[in-house]
Design a protein around this motif. Structure first.
Motif, PDB file in Angstrom:
ATOM      1  N   SER A  16      -0.777  10.684  -7.011  1.00  0.00           N
ATOM      2  CA  SER A  16      -1.359   9.859  -5.717  1.00  0.00           C
ATOM      3  C   SER A  16      -2.887  10.369  -5.251  1.00  0.00           C
ATOM      4  CB  SER A  16      -0.097   9.783  -4.535  1.00  0.00           C
ATOM      5  OG  SER A  16       0.815   8.992  -4.888  1.00  0.00           O
ATOM      6  N   PRO A  60       1.400   1.055  -0.177  1.00  0.00           N
ATOM      7  CA  PRO A  60       2.223   2.006  -0.734  1.00  0.00           C
ATOM      8  C   PRO A  60       2.219   2.802  -1.781  1.00  0.00           C
ATOM      9  CG  PRO A  60       3.499   0.175   0.397  1.00  0.00           C
ATOM     10  CD  PRO A  60       2.102  -0.303   0.031  1.00  0.00           C
ATOM     11  N   LEU A  73      -1.791   4.188   3.324  1.00  0.00           N
ATOM     12  CA  LEU A  73      -0.510   4.424   2.655  1.00  0.00           C
ATOM     13  C   LEU A  73       0.584   3.247   3.263  1.00  0.00           C
ATOM     14  CD1 LEU A  73       0.119   8.087   1.701  1.00  0.00           C
ATOM     15  CD2 LEU A  73       0.024   6.041   0.206  1.00  0.00           C
TER      16      LEU A  73
END
Length: 314
Positions: free
Chosen positions: A164, A111, A107
């Motif tokens: 995510s 991101p 991440l």
């Protein structure tokens, strides 16, 4: 299956993302073009990065990285983007089983990353590892490896945003690929394509011939390997799996076989392996926390609209 999607490219397993992150100080401040060139040459020329399996023009990639944004994630992202472009695709992914305990690191680099956790019966995973020509550890480490993957997955499912992290079972995927892949595509924000159910067509091109352990990708999707641990594991190995992994197995719907409880020495061997791995990982994490305070240049990729949006917030 994902590489069979008309918009998504997933290369053979690479080995430059995590090692490159931990080597970032070697390359220096990437705001200097010469340092980006050093990083790019390492990606292209180091035998351990597996870059050759991407079948890209190394000289061109080096120049693209030098001309790109001055961050570590950007350099790595350009390599994957180039791989996707040679297939005429706009999105890319990467696959390594060990990524489950590097999500925080990934991440930092990307991101806007989305994570797909494919879960398989731990007993089948242990049986598979035993047969891999590159696997050098014993069964106790294999058992602990699956336990760690499940524990990390639970943590990610709890802490990561819904857009995510996505979880699916191998057994469901092979039994009903169309339904499972449609759900995965919805998570990814892509339209499902029936070609994803016939990955053998792209496996012939995308899977290196020397990876004989991926030979099943050249055939039709099958459920034949599900539950094959019954004949691939010794009785005492089944006992170890079910004694150490019992709660985790049942939590994901994997029924116990009724094998007797594992010997105390075997359970202790698993505990010893888990402790050793845990302390090694904690030492590495501690070093990285300190290193983050003195990073020579930004880390996050600056290649996508969302990544640039995150940069603007900072």
């Amino acid at each position: 299956m994902l590489h069979s999607h008309p918009r998504i490219a997933v290369p053979p397993e690479t080995r430059f993302v995590v090692p490159g992150y931990y080597r970032r100080f070697v390359f220096g401040d990437l705001r200097e073009p010469g340092n980006r060139r050093r990083l790019a040459k390492w990606i292209v020329n180091d035998k351990d990065t597996k870059f050759k399996e991407l079948k890209l023009d190394g000289d061109k990639l080096i120049e693209d990285i030098v001309a790109g944004p001055p961050t570590l994630g950007s350099a790595m992202g350009i390599a994957f983007r180039s791989y996707a472009e040679q297939y005429g695709k706009s999105r890319w992914g990467d696959k390594r089983p060990s990524y489950y305990h590097h999500v925080d690191l990934l991440l930092r680099l990307f991101p806007d990353a989305q994570f797909v956790h494919l879960i398989r019966d731990g007993r089948d995973c242990v049986a598979s590892l035993k047969e891999m020509p590159w696997y050098t550890k014993d069964i106790f480490h294999a058992v602990v490896n699956w336990a760690e993957a499940i524990d990390y997955g639970r943590r990610h499912a709890k802490n990561l945003p819904a857009d995510s992290y996505y979880e699916l079972r191998y057994e469901n995927l092979t039994a009903d690929p169309a339904t499972e892949l449609a759900g995965l595509c919805e998570f990814l924000g892509e339209d499902y394509d029936p070609a994803m159910c016939e990955p053998s067509h792209v496996a012939r091109v995308a899977i290196p011939q020397h990876k004989v352990w991926h030979s099943n990708t050249h055939g039709e999707v099958t459920t034949a390997r599900s539950g094959s641990w019954r004949t691939r594991l010794e009785p005492w190995e089944i006992s170890v799996c079910e004694t150490v992994l019992g709660e985790r197995l049942q939590a994901f719907g994997y029924e116990p076989s009724g094998a007797p409880k594992a010997e105390k020495a075997h359970v202790e061997a698993c505990e010893k392996a888990a402790s050793k791995r845990r302390w090694a990982r904690r030492r590495k994490e501690l070093r990285d926390r300190v290193n983050r305070l003195r990073e020579p240049s930004p880390v996050a990729a600056q290649l996508t609209t969302r990544q640039l949006g995150e940069l603007a917030k900072v």
